[in-house]
Design an enzyme around this catalytic site. Structure first.
Site, PDB file in Angstrom:
ATOM      1  CG  HIS A  56      -1.770  -1.034   1.509  1.00  0.00           C
ATOM      2  ND1 HIS A  56      -1.421  -2.177   2.157  1.00  0.00           N
ATOM      3  CD2 HIS A  56      -3.085  -1.161   1.195  1.00  0.00           C
ATOM      4  CE1 HIS A  56      -2.464  -2.984   2.233  1.00  0.00           C
ATOM      5  NE2 HIS A  56      -3.486  -2.391   1.657  1.00  0.00           N
ATOM      6  CG  ASP A  59       1.726  -1.256   3.414  1.00  0.00           C
ATOM      7  OD1 ASP A  59       0.996  -0.910   4.350  1.00  0.00           O
ATOM      8  OD2 ASP A  59       1.406  -2.120   2.568  1.00  0.00           O
ATOM      9  CG  MET A  90      -0.954  -5.863  -6.379  1.00  0.00           C
ATOM     10  SD  MET A  90      -1.047  -5.248  -4.680  1.00  0.00           S
ATOM     11  CE  MET A  90      -1.637  -6.698  -3.824  1.00  0.00           C
ATOM     12  CD  GLU A 183      -8.338  -8.241  -1.067  1.00  0.00           C
ATOM     13  OE1 GLU A 183      -7.363  -7.633  -1.566  1.00  0.00           O
ATOM     14  OE2 GLU A 183      -8.306  -8.773   0.053  1.00  0.00           O
ATOM     15  CE  LYS A 185     -12.342  -8.766   5.859  1.00  0.00           C
ATOM     16  NZ  LYS A 185     -11.211  -8.124   6.575  1.00  0.00           N
ATOM     17  CD  GLU A 219      -7.808 -12.102   2.038  1.00  0.00           C
ATOM     18  OE1 GLU A 219      -7.301 -11.050   1.596  1.00  0.00           O
ATOM     19  OE2 GLU A 219      -7.995 -12.320   3.251  1.00  0.00           O
ATOM     20  CG  HIS A 222     -11.540 -11.302   2.118  1.00  0.00           C
ATOM     21  ND1 HIS A 222     -11.052 -10.182   1.511  1.00  0.00           N
ATOM     22  CD2 HIS A 222     -10.895 -11.381   3.306  1.00  0.00           C
ATOM     23  CE1 HIS A 222     -10.145  -9.604   2.302  1.00  0.00           C
ATOM     24  NE2 HIS A 222     -10.040 -10.333   3.385  1.00  0.00           N
ATOM     25  CG  ASP A 247      -4.987 -10.992  -1.652  1.00  0.00           C
ATOM     26  OD1 ASP A 247      -4.056 -10.848  -2.474  1.00  0.00           O
ATOM     27  OD2 ASP A 247      -5.463 -10.036  -0.992  1.00  0.00           O
ATOM     28  CG  ASP A 257      -9.815 -11.125   7.270  1.00  0.00           C
ATOM     29  OD1 ASP A 257      -9.537 -12.225   6.789  1.00  0.00           O
ATOM     30  OD2 ASP A 257      -9.372 -10.055   6.824  1.00  0.00           O
ATOM     31  CG  ASP A 259      -5.879 -11.867   6.808  1.00  0.00           C
ATOM     32  OD1 ASP A 259      -6.642 -12.268   5.905  1.00  0.00           O
ATOM     33  OD2 ASP A 259      -5.816 -10.668   7.151  1.00  0.00           O
ATOM     34  CG  ASP A 289      -3.774 -10.179   2.316  1.00  0.00           C
ATOM     35  OD1 ASP A 289      -3.037  -9.801   3.245  1.00  0.00           O
ATOM     36  OD2 ASP A 289      -4.846  -9.627   2.030  1.00  0.00           O
TER      37      ASP A 289
HETATM   38  C1  GLT Z   1      -5.828  -5.536   4.362  1.00  0.00           C
HETATM   39  C2  GLT Z   1      -6.895  -6.503   3.923  1.00  0.00           C
HETATM   40  C3  GLT Z   1      -6.448  -7.336   2.787  1.00  0.00           C
HETATM   41  C4  GLT Z   1      -6.232  -6.554   1.531  1.00  0.00           C
HETATM   42  C5  GLT Z   1      -5.124  -5.589   1.638  1.00  0.00           C
HETATM   43  C6  GLT Z   1      -5.110  -4.738   0.390  1.00  0.00           C
HETATM   44  S1  GLT Z   1      -5.133  -4.675   3.075  1.00  0.00           S
HETATM   45  O1  GLT Z   1      -4.808  -6.221   5.009  1.00  0.00           O
HETATM   46  O2  GLT Z   1      -7.249  -7.329   5.030  1.00  0.00           O
HETATM   47  O3  GLT Z   1      -7.318  -8.389   2.527  1.00  0.00           O
HETATM   48  O4  GLT Z   1      -5.861  -7.452   0.515  1.00  0.00           O
HETATM   49  O5  GLT Z   1      -5.681  -3.499   0.575  1.00  0.00           O
HETATM   50 MN    MN Z   2      -6.452  -9.469   0.834  1.00  0.00          MN
HETATM   51 MN    MN Z   3      -8.186 -11.010   4.788  1.00  0.00          MN
END
Ligand code: GLT
Ligand code: MN
Ligand code: MN
Length: 388
Positions: A56, A59, A90, A183, A185, A219, A222, A247, A257, A259, A289
């Protein structure tokens, strides 16, 4: 010791600065790891065998940096990437952290917030282009509501479309050659986020001024949060020519979420996903991600990053094994036989339709023979568990 599952740049594995740089903060607890600078993250990712690093805008460059500071930071980051051979495939924009975006970014009610969000994205596109990125991800984390009293969702959709159209024109006018990857969610941090699934974005894309410039970035976590099968979402995106990025991570159903490290929660789903990507020849980056458990120090973060890539490569090998297995092949051949040429009824014409209407179907015989999917699935499990 390097082995067959040791990642190499040609595997196209990438991580976000925000993933390995995640300091383990959560809504209930503070950071557990010290700050990892972007240059340190680059060195770490090169050390573990990634091909690239994504980011980002903020970041890398703090939101309040002066132009001089920005240029120095970017210069140092670029030379760290060059020295370690890391690419930046990206880039994306942070439209969720700053309090200015508490009511959304492109969809916020205040036109000044919407304009600021577009300006911030244009600057993030400049930054990405300077670093060589050709994919621009947009995750609208704040584009949503806690209460629907605040706006009508169809108005939000119109605002989001207007912003995307504008940004496509900006990319064209600057010759950036970007592909945008949207993306989805369903929730978190908002109670409800607009465009909750990859499928919702696929429908929006066809209504844009430049649909060819815009695809999706599904993702795992998500789609899973929405109760969906990630591989099916990916397959629909792929079939539509819209799988511009992905992702990879993992997620237990019905939770926040998470991750999680790729393949750490649902190995079978991860297997089918990797098999799909490899079978169809997806050639984009395999972006993770995800982030390390809060229990880890930076050695543990390396274990996490290596683990994501290692699991992918093991599953890739298992997929090749599955495709080459003679018993599976013969079950698939029987299946293919039953499937005929894959066509349903051919193209419509009046004669064909009349013949179809006149045809008698023997429903009992259609339902009489077992399809052996149990056997096929257990063969898959045997392969995955390493006994076959
Ligand atoms: C954030 C989010 C991710 C996205 C990122 C891109 S930022 O961490 O949870 O799923 O991919 O903006
Ligand atoms: Mn993501
Ligand atoms: Mn996520």
């Amino acid at each position: 010791m390097p082995d067959a599952y040791t990642p190499r740049p040609e595997h196209k594995f990438t991580f976000g600065l925000w993933t390995v740089g995640n300091r383990g903060r959560d809504p209930f607890g503070d950071a557990v790891r010290p700050t990892l600078t972007p240059v340190e993250a680059v060195r770490m990712l090169a050390e573990v065998g990634a091909m690239g690093v994504n980011l980002h805008d903020n970041d890398l460059v703090p939101i309040d940096a002066t132009v001089q500071e920005r240029d120095r930071i970017v210069r140092e980051f670029k030379s760290a990437c060059e020295a370690s051979g890391l690419k930046v495939p990206m880039a994306t924009v942070n439209l969720f952290y700053d309090p200015a975006f508490r009511d959304g970014a492109f969809t916020a009610n205040d036109p000044a917030v919407r304009a600021y969000a577009v300006q911030k994205t244009m600057r993030a596109m400049d930054l990405g282009a300077e670093l060589g990125a050709k994919i621009f991800v947009l995750w609208g984390g704040r584009e949503g509501v806690e209460t629907d009293a605040c706006r009508r969702p169809d108005e939000a959709i119109k605002r989001f479309r207007e912003a995307l159209n504008y940004l496509c024109e900006y990319s064209l006018s600057e010759n950036y050659d970007y592909k945008f990857a949207l993306e989805a969610k369903p929730n978190e941090p908002r109670a409800d986020i607009y465009f909750p699934t990859t499928g919702a974005y696929l429908a929006l894309i066809e209504t844009l001024d430049h649909p060819e410039m815009v695809g999706v970035n599904p993702e795992v976590a998500h789609e899973q949060m929405a109760g969906l099968n990630m591989m099916h979402s990916v397959a629909q995106a792929w079939e539509a020519g819209k799988l511009f990025h992905i992702d990879l991570n993992d997620q237990v159903p019905g939770r926040y979420d998470q991750d999680l490290r790729f393949g750490s929660a649902n190995l079978i789903a991860a297997f089918w996903l990797v098999k799909f990507l490899e079978d169809v020849g997806y050639s984009g980056p395999r972006h993770f991600d995800a982030h390390a458990y809060r229990t880890e120090d930076y050695e543990g973060v390396k274990d996490f990053a290596r683990g994501c890539m290692r699991t992918y490569l093991i599953l890739k090998e298992k997929a090749a094994h599955w495709n080459a297995d003679t018993e599976i092949k013969s079950l698939l051949a029987e299946m293919a036989n039953r499937e005929g040429n894959g066509q349903m009824v051919g193209r419509f014409d009046k004669d064909r339709a009349a013949r179809l209407l006149a045809r008698d179907f023997d429903r009992a015989s259609l339902a009489s023979k077992g399809l052996q999917y149990e056997k096929l699935d257990q063969l898959t499990v045997d392969i995955l568990l390493g006994v076959r």
